[in-house]
Write a protein that holds these residues in place. Structure first.
Motif, mmCIF file in Angstrom:
data_model
loop_
_atom_site.group_PDB
_atom_site.id
_atom_site.type_symbol
_atom_site.label_atom_id
_atom_site.label_comp_id
_atom_site.label_asym_id
_atom_site.label_seq_id
_atom_site.Cartn_x
_atom_site.Cartn_y
_atom_site.Cartn_z
ATOM 1 N N SER A 3 0.834 -1.197 0.000
ATOM 2 C CA SER A 3 0.000 0.000 0.000
ATOM 3 C C SER A 3 0.869 1.247 0.000
ATOM 4 O O SER A 3 1.940 1.296 0.628
ATOM 5 C CB SER A 3 -0.909 -0.008 1.240
ATOM 6 N N ALA A 4 0.415 2.286 -0.703
ATOM 7 C CA ALA A 4 1.163 3.544 -0.749
ATOM 8 C C ALA A 4 1.168 4.228 0.608
ATOM 9 O O ALA A 4 2.192 4.744 1.057
ATOM 10 C CB ALA A 4 0.562 4.463 -1.815
ATOM 11 N N PHE A 5 0.033 4.228 1.280
ATOM 12 C CA PHE A 5 -0.047 4.870 2.597
ATOM 13 C C PHE A 5 0.783 4.114 3.626
ATOM 14 O O PHE A 5 1.244 4.710 4.606
ATOM 15 C CB PHE A 5 -1.505 4.944 3.041
ATOM 16 N N GLU A 6 0.996 2.845 3.412
ATOM 17 C CA GLU A 6 1.825 2.053 4.318
ATOM 18 C C GLU A 6 3.276 2.514 4.277
ATOM 19 O O GLU A 6 4.020 2.366 5.253
ATOM 20 C CB GLU A 6 1.735 0.571 3.943
ATOM 21 N N GLY A 7 3.685 3.098 3.154
ATOM 22 C CA GLY A 7 5.051 3.574 3.021
ATOM 23 C C GLY A 7 5.321 4.906 3.703
ATOM 24 O O GLY A 7 6.472 5.346 3.754
ATOM 25 N N TYR A 8 4.290 5.533 4.240
ATOM 26 C CA TYR A 8 4.499 6.792 4.957
ATOM 27 C C TYR A 8 5.070 6.516 6.343
ATOM 28 O O TYR A 8 5.065 5.386 6.832
ATOM 29 C CB TYR A 8 3.185 7.558 5.063
ATOM 30 N N HIS A 9 5.546 7.579 6.975
ATOM 31 C CA HIS A 9 6.160 7.457 8.295
ATOM 32 C C HIS A 9 5.147 6.934 9.310
ATOM 33 O O HIS A 9 3.955 7.272 9.235
ATOM 34 C CB HIS A 9 6.693 8.821 8.751
ATOM 35 N N LEU A 47 -7.299 -2.062 0.105
ATOM 36 C CA LEU A 47 -6.137 -2.741 0.669
ATOM 37 C C LEU A 47 -6.180 -4.252 0.473
ATOM 38 O O LEU A 47 -5.165 -4.876 0.172
ATOM 39 C CB LEU A 47 -6.028 -2.426 2.165
ATOM 40 N N ARG A 48 -7.371 -4.841 0.644
ATOM 41 C CA ARG A 48 -7.457 -6.307 0.683
ATOM 42 C C ARG A 48 -8.232 -6.914 -0.473
ATOM 43 O O ARG A 48 -8.315 -8.133 -0.588
ATOM 44 C CB ARG A 48 -8.082 -6.730 2.004
ATOM 45 N N GLY A 49 -8.843 -6.092 -1.312
ATOM 46 C CA GLY A 49 -9.504 -6.598 -2.504
ATOM 47 C C GLY A 49 -10.713 -7.466 -2.218
ATOM 48 O O GLY A 49 -11.558 -7.137 -1.379
ATOM 49 N N LYS A 50 -10.777 -8.606 -2.877
ATOM 50 C CA LYS A 50 -11.936 -9.501 -2.773
ATOM 51 C C LYS A 50 -12.106 -10.068 -1.362
ATOM 52 O O LYS A 50 -13.220 -10.371 -0.948
ATOM 53 C CB LYS A 50 -11.818 -10.640 -3.788
ATOM 54 N N LYS A 51 -11.004 -10.227 -0.644
ATOM 55 C CA LYS A 51 -11.104 -10.739 0.721
ATOM 56 C C LYS A 51 -11.930 -9.798 1.601
ATOM 57 O O LYS A 51 -12.731 -10.248 2.424
ATOM 58 C CB LYS A 51 -9.716 -10.923 1.324
ATOM 59 N N CYS A 115 -8.203 -2.173 8.258
ATOM 60 C CA CYS A 115 -7.215 -1.333 7.579
ATOM 61 C C CYS A 115 -5.994 -1.092 8.464
ATOM 62 O O CYS A 115 -4.853 -1.090 7.992
ATOM 63 C CB CYS A 115 -7.844 0.007 7.187
ATOM 64 N N TYR A 116 -6.239 -0.902 9.758
ATOM 65 C CA TYR A 116 -5.145 -0.667 10.703
ATOM 66 C C TYR A 116 -4.193 -1.860 10.739
ATOM 67 O O TYR A 116 -2.963 -1.683 10.779
ATOM 68 C CB TYR A 116 -5.734 -0.409 12.089
ATOM 69 N N ASN A 117 -4.727 -3.069 10.725
ATOM 70 C CA ASN A 117 -3.887 -4.260 10.790
ATOM 71 C C ASN A 117 -2.983 -4.391 9.569
ATOM 72 O O ASN A 117 -1.909 -5.001 9.655
ATOM 73 C CB ASN A 117 -4.760 -5.512 10.915
ATOM 74 N N VAL A 118 -3.405 -3.821 8.442
ATOM 75 C CA VAL A 118 -2.581 -3.864 7.237
ATOM 76 C C VAL A 118 -1.507 -2.784 7.267
ATOM 77 O O VAL A 118 -0.340 -3.025 6.935
ATOM 78 C CB VAL A 118 -3.454 -3.706 5.971
ATOM 79 N N LEU A 274 -10.490 13.956 5.857
ATOM 80 C CA LEU A 274 -9.679 13.141 6.766
ATOM 81 C C LEU A 274 -9.852 11.658 6.470
ATOM 82 O O LEU A 274 -8.854 10.930 6.339
ATOM 83 C CB LEU A 274 -10.085 13.443 8.212
ATOM 84 N N CYS A 275 -11.079 11.191 6.358
ATOM 85 C CA CYS A 275 -11.325 9.762 6.166
ATOM 86 C C CYS A 275 -10.881 9.267 4.795
ATOM 87 O O CYS A 275 -10.428 8.121 4.655
ATOM 88 C CB CYS A 275 -12.813 9.454 6.378
ATOM 89 N N ILE A 276 -10.991 10.122 3.800
ATOM 90 C CA ILE A 276 -10.717 9.681 2.429
ATOM 91 C C ILE A 276 -9.257 9.896 2.035
ATOM 92 O O ILE A 276 -8.848 9.483 0.937
ATOM 93 C CB ILE A 276 -11.648 10.433 1.446
ATOM 94 N N SER A 277 -8.460 10.494 2.923
ATOM 95 C CA SER A 277 -7.067 10.834 2.589
ATOM 96 C C SER A 277 -6.256 9.642 2.089
ATOM 97 O O SER A 277 -5.597 9.735 1.037
ATOM 98 C CB SER A 277 -6.380 11.470 3.800
ATOM 99 N N PRO A 278 -6.238 8.496 2.779
ATOM 100 C CA PRO A 278 -5.424 7.379 2.272
ATOM 101 C C PRO A 278 -5.915 6.819 0.947
ATOM 102 O O PRO A 278 -5.121 6.334 0.142
ATOM 103 C CB PRO A 278 -5.521 6.327 3.390
#
Length: 296
Positions: A3-9, A47-51, A115-118, A274-278
């Motif tokens: 995920s792109a947002f996962e690469g942030y600090h 983040l997780r697609g079909k799952k 989403c947090y767990n990812v 705020l919610c839609i940022s990622p």
């Protein structure tokens, strides 16, 4: 694909989810609930697609229906009486509406936790709080990742038991219960041993000792600064608006909402941003990546 947002600090990820979790659990305004549910559902699918779609439809949707039906069956507050139940208790519009609102809130929080767990891995959590509260950060990190690891290990053990004829999906009730208890016993033993091994491993590596150095791959750059300004700014703006009562909504004894003004609209807009940022970040990074590929 990462995920792109996962690469942030990690501080950017943590601030974002802190705002989202708190607001999703305390805001009961229908518009805030709708924003939280739609954005949480959309981001989990991103983040997780079909799952995520399968999980939301198979588990969250029935949970929402049950929660929405249970509340008016036990909660009879409200002034708008629609009818009377066989028990003689009234069925009110307010109790039905509140049940739906509670169901939406519960589903949105579950989506955000997925989403947090990812995004927020245990390494990020320990990086943020390892020096401040080393013992507690380690415990919380283990707790947050316990469920996904437990599910994965449960699948491995179940398949192993099935290969030796202990299939819990076949046979009579007694044998299935016996096999299920056996698998549960193995899982508990595995969880306890894993916790002891992790504790011993962290202790031998000097975790929590004064002066202990730590390797880190995280670097706070200009991109993280911009994201933190946007997330922090919108989060604080929504906080001020909530303190001023712009997202107030009452269900009992009668439904009443704060007046819709240009300022309240701006608060709802900030909450949406705020919610839609990622999701926007994911779309933007994917678009940049496809553009770079097209130039090769």
């Amino acid at each position: 694909m990462r995920s792109a947002f996962e690469g942030y600090h990690p501080i950017v990820n943590f601030v974002y989810f802190t705002f989202v979790f708190i607001y999703s659990m305390i805001f009961m305004h229908p518009l805030c609930l709708a924003i939280s549910l739609v954005c949480g559902f959309s981001y989990s699918v991103t983040l997780r697609g079909k799952k995520a779609i399968r999980f939301n439809l198979l588990y969250l949707l029935p949970m929402m229906i049950i929660a929405a039906l249970v509340n008016p069956a036990f909660n009879h507050e409200g002034v708008t009486i629609l009818t009377y139940l066989d028990s003689g208790n009234p069925l009110t519009l307010e109790s039905i509406t509140f049940g739906i609102a509670a169901a939406v809130m519960l589903a949105s929080v579950v989506c955000w936790f997925n989403c947090y767990n990812v995004i927020m891995t245990s390494d990020k959590f320990i990086y943020l709080f390892g020096r401040v509260i080393p013992a507690l950060s380690l415990v919380l990190s283990m707790v947050l990742r316990f469920v996904p690891r437990f599910k994965a290990q449960l699948k491995i053990i179940s398949n192993g038991q099935k290969c030796i004829g202990r299939d819990i999906s076949k046979g009579n009730i007694i044998n299935r219960a016996k096999y299920g208890i056996k698998i549960l016993s193995i899982m508990i033993t595995w969880a306890l041993e894993n916790a002891i091994e992790t504790a011993d491993s962290m202790k031998t590596r000097g975790y929590g000792l004064n002066g202990r150095t730590a390797f880190s791959i995280y670097y706070f750059d200009r991109r993280d600064k911009k994201a933190l300004i946007i997330i922090g700014g919108t989060g604080l703006y929504v906080l001020v608006g909530s303190l001023l009562g712009r997202v107030y909504f009452r269900y009992f004894p009668s439904m009443k909402s704060a007046d819709i003004t240009p300022y309240s609209i701006s608060v709802f807009t900030a909450y949406l941003i705020l919610c839609i940022s990622p999701i926007v970040i994911e779309s933007w990074e994917n678009r940049r990546w496809k553009l770079l590929q097209s130039k090769i």
